[in-house]
Design a protein around this motif. Structure first.
Motif, PDB file in Angstrom:
ATOM      1  N   ALA A   1      45.976  44.039  41.244  1.00  0.00           N
ATOM      2  CA  ALA A   1      46.241  45.443  41.564  1.00  0.00           C
ATOM      3  C   ALA A   1      45.228  45.965  42.585  1.00  0.00           C
ATOM      4  CB  ALA A   1      46.204  46.288  40.297  1.00  0.00           C
ATOM      5  N   LEU A   2      43.953  45.665  42.364  1.00  0.00           N
ATOM      6  CA  LEU A   2      42.923  46.131  43.293  1.00  0.00           C
ATOM      7  C   LEU A   2      43.034  45.448  44.650  1.00  0.00           C
ATOM      8  CD1 LEU A   2      39.865  46.287  40.854  1.00  0.00           C
ATOM      9  CD2 LEU A   2      41.196  48.196  41.779  1.00  0.00           C
ATOM     10  N   ALA A   3      43.267  44.129  44.648  1.00  0.00           N
ATOM     11  CA  ALA A   3      43.379  43.400  45.911  1.00  0.00           C
ATOM     12  C   ALA A   3      44.582  43.867  46.717  1.00  0.00           C
ATOM     13  CB  ALA A   3      43.472  41.899  45.638  1.00  0.00           C
ATOM     14  N   THR A   4      45.704  44.101  46.040  1.00  0.00           N
ATOM     15  CA  THR A   4      46.904  44.579  46.728  1.00  0.00           C
ATOM     16  C   THR A   4      46.680  45.960  47.327  1.00  0.00           C
ATOM     17  OG1 THR A   4      48.308  43.283  45.258  1.00  0.00           O
ATOM     18  CG2 THR A   4      49.359  45.078  46.443  1.00  0.00           C
ATOM     19  N   SER A   5      46.090  46.861  46.558  1.00  0.00           N
ATOM     20  CA  SER A   5      45.828  48.211  47.061  1.00  0.00           C
ATOM     21  C   SER A   5      44.889  48.179  48.256  1.00  0.00           C
ATOM     22  CB  SER A   5      45.220  49.076  45.953  1.00  0.00           C
ATOM     23  OG  SER A   5      46.102  49.171  44.858  1.00  0.00           O
ATOM     24  N   LEU A   6      43.817  47.388  48.157  1.00  0.00           N
ATOM     25  CA  LEU A   6      42.866  47.280  49.253  1.00  0.00           C
ATOM     26  C   LEU A   6      43.519  46.674  50.494  1.00  0.00           C
ATOM     27  CD1 LEU A   6      39.927  47.614  50.203  1.00  0.00           C
ATOM     28  CD2 LEU A   6      39.506  45.290  49.350  1.00  0.00           C
ATOM     29  N   ALA A   7      44.302  45.609  50.301  1.00  0.00           N
ATOM     30  CA  ALA A   7      44.940  44.934  51.438  1.00  0.00           C
ATOM     31  C   ALA A   7      45.908  45.864  52.163  1.00  0.00           C
ATOM     32  CB  ALA A   7      45.662  43.680  50.957  1.00  0.00           C
ATOM     33  N   TYR A   8      46.758  46.558  51.417  1.00  0.00           N
ATOM     34  CA  TYR A   8      47.713  47.457  52.059  1.00  0.00           C
ATOM     35  C   TYR A   8      47.010  48.634  52.727  1.00  0.00           C
ATOM     36  CZ  TYR A   8      51.897  45.143  50.380  1.00  0.00           C
ATOM     37  OH  TYR A   8      52.910  44.245  50.167  1.00  0.00           O
ATOM     38  N   GLY A   9      45.969  49.147  52.095  1.00  0.00           N
ATOM     39  CA  GLY A   9      45.217  50.250  52.697  1.00  0.00           C
ATOM     40  C   GLY A   9      44.535  49.836  53.995  1.00  0.00           C
TER      41      GLY A   9
END
Length: 199
Positions: free
Chosen positions: A130-138
């Motif tokens: 969840a954190l990696a996905t949010s960071l990557a998309y941001g």
């Protein structure tokens, strides 16, 4: 399906021509095809790829392939149009998208009955994803609005390679020679496609 979905980096580069006014040298098309061949080798390690097999897969499950192609096209359009319409300081749509997608998946999960087994490892992996996905998309959204879109899009050809390498390390799987050949083709093709574009 993964191969169809991973058309988005090439589509982002190609859509930058009409949508962002980029100019291309004649080497763009061969460079893009070389990078896509590298993606195919990375994603199909040890599995033969033939037009007959592709046709059989598409006709056997057309909805999945249409959705994968739609995802590739929509992500490429979002990336290029974000640069065209949004200023570098404007807020992106990624937080809204992530919250909406998370809510939709939560509703689907609540309505779908399946056996769930949680452990501390599963919880940690879920939190990390969840954190990696949010960071990557941001970060992607910020790069599309403020950075060198062509360089970022060309480097994004490495996404399936990095994903495969991380999976191999995490699962303890030995990477085969096709992975390294695919990596070399990816590197040459992506750098050549970046070099093929100029303002």
């Amino acid at each position: 399906i993964g191969l169809v979905n991973y058309l988005w980096p090439a589509l982002t580069v190609l859509l930058s021509l009409p949508l962002l006014g980029q100019k291309a040298r004649p080497t763009l098309l061969p460079a893009t095809l070389l990078a896509l061949l590298g993606v195919a080798l990375v994603l199909t390690q040890g599995v033969g790829l033939s037009w007959g097999a592709v046709r059989q897969n598409v006709t056997g499950n057309p909805t999945a392939y249409v959705l994968a192609l739609g995802a590739a096209v929509s992500w490429a359009l979002y990336s290029t149009l974000t640069r065209r319409w949004a200023g570098p300081d404007s807020p992106g749509a990624v937080p809204v998208f992530l919250a909406a997608a998370g809510g939709a998946f939560l509703l689907l999960r609540l309505g779908w009955v399946e056996r769930t087994v949680w452990s501390s490892r599963a919880a940690a992996e879920t939190l990390f994803l969840a954190l990696a996905t949010s960071l990557a998309y941001g970060l992607w959204d910020a790069a599309m609005r403020r950075g060198n879109i062509i360089l970022v899009a060309a480097c994004s050809y490495f996404t399936p390679l990095i994903s495969t390498l991380v999976s191999c390390l995490y699962l303890g799987v030995l990477a085969g020679p096709r992975l390294w050949v695919g990596a070399a083709l990816l590197a040459v093709g992506s750098l050549a496609s970046w070099a093929s574009l100029r303002r």
